[in-house]
Write an enzyme that holds these catalytic residues in place. Sequence first.
Site, PDB file in Angstrom:
ATOM      1  N   ARG A  60      41.068   0.568  45.174  1.00  0.00           N
ATOM      2  CA  ARG A  60      41.383  -0.117  46.421  1.00  0.00           C
ATOM      3  C   ARG A  60      42.557   0.569  47.107  1.00  0.00           C
ATOM      4  NH1 ARG A  60      45.841  -1.015  45.171  1.00  0.00           N
ATOM      5  NH2 ARG A  60      46.335  -1.744  47.250  1.00  0.00           N
ATOM      6  N   GLY A  61      42.852   0.108  48.336  1.00  0.00           N
ATOM      7  CA  GLY A  61      43.874   0.775  49.141  1.00  0.00           C
ATOM      8  C   GLY A  61      43.151   1.750  50.063  1.00  0.00           C
ATOM      9  N   ARG A 103      33.422  -1.992  52.351  1.00  0.00           N
ATOM     10  CA  ARG A 103      34.608  -2.686  52.865  1.00  0.00           C
ATOM     11  C   ARG A 103      34.805  -2.250  54.324  1.00  0.00           C
ATOM     12  NH1 ARG A 103      39.742  -3.213  49.312  1.00  0.00           N
ATOM     13  NH2 ARG A 103      39.826  -5.148  50.511  1.00  0.00           N
ATOM     14  N   GLN A 208      48.107  -7.991  44.467  1.00  0.00           N
ATOM     15  CA  GLN A 208      48.349  -6.540  44.363  1.00  0.00           C
ATOM     16  C   GLN A 208      49.841  -6.241  44.226  1.00  0.00           C
ATOM     17  OE1 GLN A 208      46.249  -8.002  46.488  1.00  0.00           O
ATOM     18  NE2 GLN A 208      44.557  -6.682  47.064  1.00  0.00           N
ATOM     19  N   ASP A 249      45.674  -0.487  57.050  1.00  0.00           N
ATOM     20  CA  ASP A 249      44.271  -0.153  56.772  1.00  0.00           C
ATOM     21  C   ASP A 249      43.569   0.418  57.997  1.00  0.00           C
ATOM     22  OD1 ASP A 249      44.989  -2.140  54.543  1.00  0.00           O
ATOM     23  OD2 ASP A 249      43.098  -1.224  53.918  1.00  0.00           O
ATOM     24  N   ASN A 259      46.655  -4.745  58.223  1.00  0.00           N
ATOM     25  CA  ASN A 259      47.072  -4.522  56.836  1.00  0.00           C
ATOM     26  C   ASN A 259      46.809  -5.815  56.057  1.00  0.00           C
ATOM     27  OD1 ASN A 259      48.274  -2.744  54.833  1.00  0.00           O
ATOM     28  ND2 ASN A 259      49.994  -4.157  54.816  1.00  0.00           N
ATOM     29  N   LYS A 260      47.097  -5.780  54.777  1.00  0.00           N
ATOM     30  CA  LYS A 260      46.843  -6.921  53.891  1.00  0.00           C
ATOM     31  C   LYS A 260      47.304  -8.234  54.514  1.00  0.00           C
ATOM     32  CE  LYS A 260      45.111  -7.008  50.792  1.00  0.00           C
ATOM     33  NZ  LYS A 260      43.647  -7.340  50.882  1.00  0.00           N
TER      34      LYS A 260
HETATM   35  O1  MRU Z   1      42.490  -5.138  49.724  1.00  0.00           O
HETATM   36  P1  MRU Z   1      43.271  -3.919  49.367  1.00  0.00           P
HETATM   37  O2  MRU Z   1      44.033  -4.069  48.090  1.00  0.00           O
HETATM   38  O3  MRU Z   1      42.414  -2.671  49.400  1.00  0.00           O
HETATM   39  O4  MRU Z   1      44.334  -3.778  50.522  1.00  0.00           O
HETATM   40  C1  MRU Z   1      45.223  -2.700  50.526  1.00  0.00           C
HETATM   41  C2  MRU Z   1      46.246  -2.796  51.580  1.00  0.00           C
HETATM   42  O5  MRU Z   1      46.223  -3.685  52.396  1.00  0.00           O
HETATM   43  C3  MRU Z   1      47.238  -1.693  51.666  1.00  0.00           C
HETATM   44  O6  MRU Z   1      48.438  -2.181  52.154  1.00  0.00           O
HETATM   45  C4  MRU Z   1      46.654  -0.647  52.613  1.00  0.00           C
HETATM   46  O7  MRU Z   1      45.470  -0.109  52.145  1.00  0.00           O
HETATM   47  C5  MRU Z   1      47.547   0.396  53.092  1.00  0.00           C
HETATM   48  S1  MRU Z   1      48.403   1.405  51.943  1.00  0.00           S
HETATM   49  C6  MRU Z   1      47.444   2.376  51.134  1.00  0.00           C
END
Ligand code: MRU
Length: 360
Positions: A60-61, A103, A208, A249, A259-260
């Site tokens: 992920r990320g 995703r 996370q 993202d 972002n998250k």
């Molecule tokens: O749902 P995830 O764990 O894939 O979300 C990740 C994030 O929101 C990160 O902050 C984002 O990908 C940017 S940093 C690599």
Amino acid sequence: MKAGKSGDRVKYNKTDYQPIEWLGDRVRILDQTRLPRAEVYIELDDYRSVASAIMELKIRGAPAIGIAGAYAVALGARKIESVSRDEFLKKLQDIIDTIAATRPTARNLFFALERIKKTAESAKSTAHIRKVLVDEALKIHQEEADATRQLSLFGLELIKDSWTVLTHCNTGPLATSGYGTALGVIISAHQQGKKIKVIATETRPLLQGARLTTWELKKAGVPVTLITDSMAGYFMKKGRVDCVITGADRIAANGDAANKIGTYTLAVLAKENNIPFYIAAPTSTIDSSLKTGDEIPIEEREPDEVTHIQGVPIAPEGIAAANPAFDVTPHKYISAIITEKGIIREPYGKGIKGIIKPIT
Ligand code: MRU
């Protein structure tokens, strides 16, 4: 290092863990759902299992999803039976569509898939397509890794000695299979000798921050204090946060950044408390085809991620729950965006235009 060719190892960071590694005929990933309790690697030789690993957040990320997606298509191409080139490209498109459907929010996934598709179309024979796709996936991996290293160095000027930095979600080597975005800047500042401290938000629903960011910072020797998401305002108002830095993202042409979930709340709180709020992201996260953040697709995940923690129910059975995985922070709350090409500030539209080149 120059971008990879099949057989080269991608060099990205001096960690003792490798989030994604190409092994010639399969990809090895560190299963992030098992961290921090167990460091378990899994080997995947089939594009469908990589797709599942992405959907289940084993990998992920945003940048890491893009890299894994590129390797997945390269794996899929290996198993397409010999057919005409046109037939091959059609089957490859089905594979690309499967990976694209995993995703929706991370721009890096689509950036990688667009590159992979162009590479396949430019190859003359099916054997050649199979080979160049591996080369291109390795190249994407190396370039993403290099980009996060470079942006981490650019970000250094924004982090002062002895600062306490608040960060959200996980943005380190795990999320990037490189150096890291927000966490890359933080770890670089630490390695440069700045005595920084980190406040990491736990990042509900999937934790996370609690599970992965603390694990990575502990390994890097950076002092970190874990808080629940709801404590952030308390620490900001008390003057115990000097800046907030997160990843992204997807970033729209005007600088609005997805972002998250919970990032928007942090940005508004930061503004209210006169604390700078920075976004760190490689340019592969920027989507200049979207005018504003309103156009960014937001992934909705299963409600059981909210009603349960690590499989344990925490709400009455059958209760309704909502689970948007990301939110969008309007650019007016963002003090700067740190990329591998430099730091962008208002007016973001102009800065982004000057920095982004379309894929050729
Ligand atoms: O749902 P995830 O764990 O894939 O979300 C990740 C994030 O929101 C990160 O902050 C984002 O990908 C940017 S940093 C690599």
